[in-house]
Enzyme design. Structure first.
Site, short mmCIF file in Angstrom:
data_model
loop_
_atom_site.label_atom_id
_atom_site.label_comp_id
_atom_site.label_asym_id
_atom_site.label_seq_id
_atom_site.Cartn_x
_atom_site.Cartn_y
_atom_site.Cartn_z
N ARG A 134 0.79 -1.24 0.00
CA ARG A 134 0.00 0.00 0.00
C ARG A 134 0.82 1.29 0.00
O ARG A 134 0.25 2.37 -0.01
CB ARG A 134 -1.01 0.04 1.16
CG ARG A 134 -2.02 -1.06 1.09
CD ARG A 134 -3.24 -0.78 1.90
NE ARG A 134 -3.01 -0.92 3.33
CZ ARG A 134 -3.98 -0.83 4.23
NH1 ARG A 134 -5.21 -0.59 3.86
NH2 ARG A 134 -3.71 -0.96 5.50
N ASP A 135 2.14 1.20 0.01
CA ASP A 135 2.94 2.43 -0.07
C ASP A 135 4.28 2.18 -0.74
O ASP A 135 5.32 2.65 -0.27
CB ASP A 135 3.13 3.04 1.32
CG ASP A 135 3.56 4.51 1.27
OD1 ASP A 135 3.26 5.19 0.27
OD2 ASP A 135 4.20 4.98 2.23
N ILE A 136 4.26 1.42 -1.84
CA ILE A 136 5.51 1.22 -2.58
C ILE A 136 5.85 2.53 -3.27
O ILE A 136 5.03 3.09 -4.00
CB ILE A 136 5.39 0.08 -3.60
CG1 ILE A 136 5.12 -1.26 -2.88
CG2 ILE A 136 6.66 -0.02 -4.45
CD1 ILE A 136 4.87 -2.42 -3.81
#
Length: 139
Positions: free
Chosen positions: A3-5
């Site tokens: 969810r936060d690459i």
């Protein structure tokens, strides 16, 4: 699902003169989901959010594929595909603005095709990780 690459969450280590190893870090907001499960909560770096999160739609694992596309675009062109300091303007760009890919001879066309697939706005058409690996193997 991470969810936060983003570029800041990828470490790259040089193994030898032409081989590198990469690792994704910062799993603070990641979730383990079943294949058919989806989420709707807004998490992640705003400029990298896929259209479905901005539109408050349910999302699945393939939001991470969108984020890989953002990283790929940055690696190809040394810039972010969507630029604005205003949140509402950035939302509109992510949802509507055409992403311009330079397909000159200086850019690897196969890599451009992969990034284009990752940045597919339609979450139902955007590849999942298995499809992306098959696509990369095919090239």
């Amino acid at each position: 699902m991470h969810r936060d690459i983003k570029i800041e969450n990828v470490l790259i280590k040089k193994i030898n003169h032409n081989k590198y190893q990469s690792k994704i870090i910062d799993f603070g907001i990641s979730r383990v989901l079943s294949k058919n499960e989806s989420l709707q909560a807004k998490y992640g770096t705003f400029a990298n959010l896929p259209p479905e999160i901005i539109k408050n739609e349910e999302y699945t694992h393939n939001i991470d594929i969108w984020n890989l596309g953002i990283i790929g675009f940055f690696m190809l062109y040394k810039k972010h595909p969507f630029n604005s300091i205003k949140k509402k303007e950035l939302e509109k760009k992510i949802i509507n603005e055409e992403i311009v890919f330079d397909k000159s001879n200086e850019v690897n066309k196969n890599l451009v095709m992969i990034v284009e697939r990752c940045l597919e706005r339609n979450k139902y058409i955007r590849p999942d990780s298995d499809e992306l690996i098959k696509y990369i193997d095919y090239l």
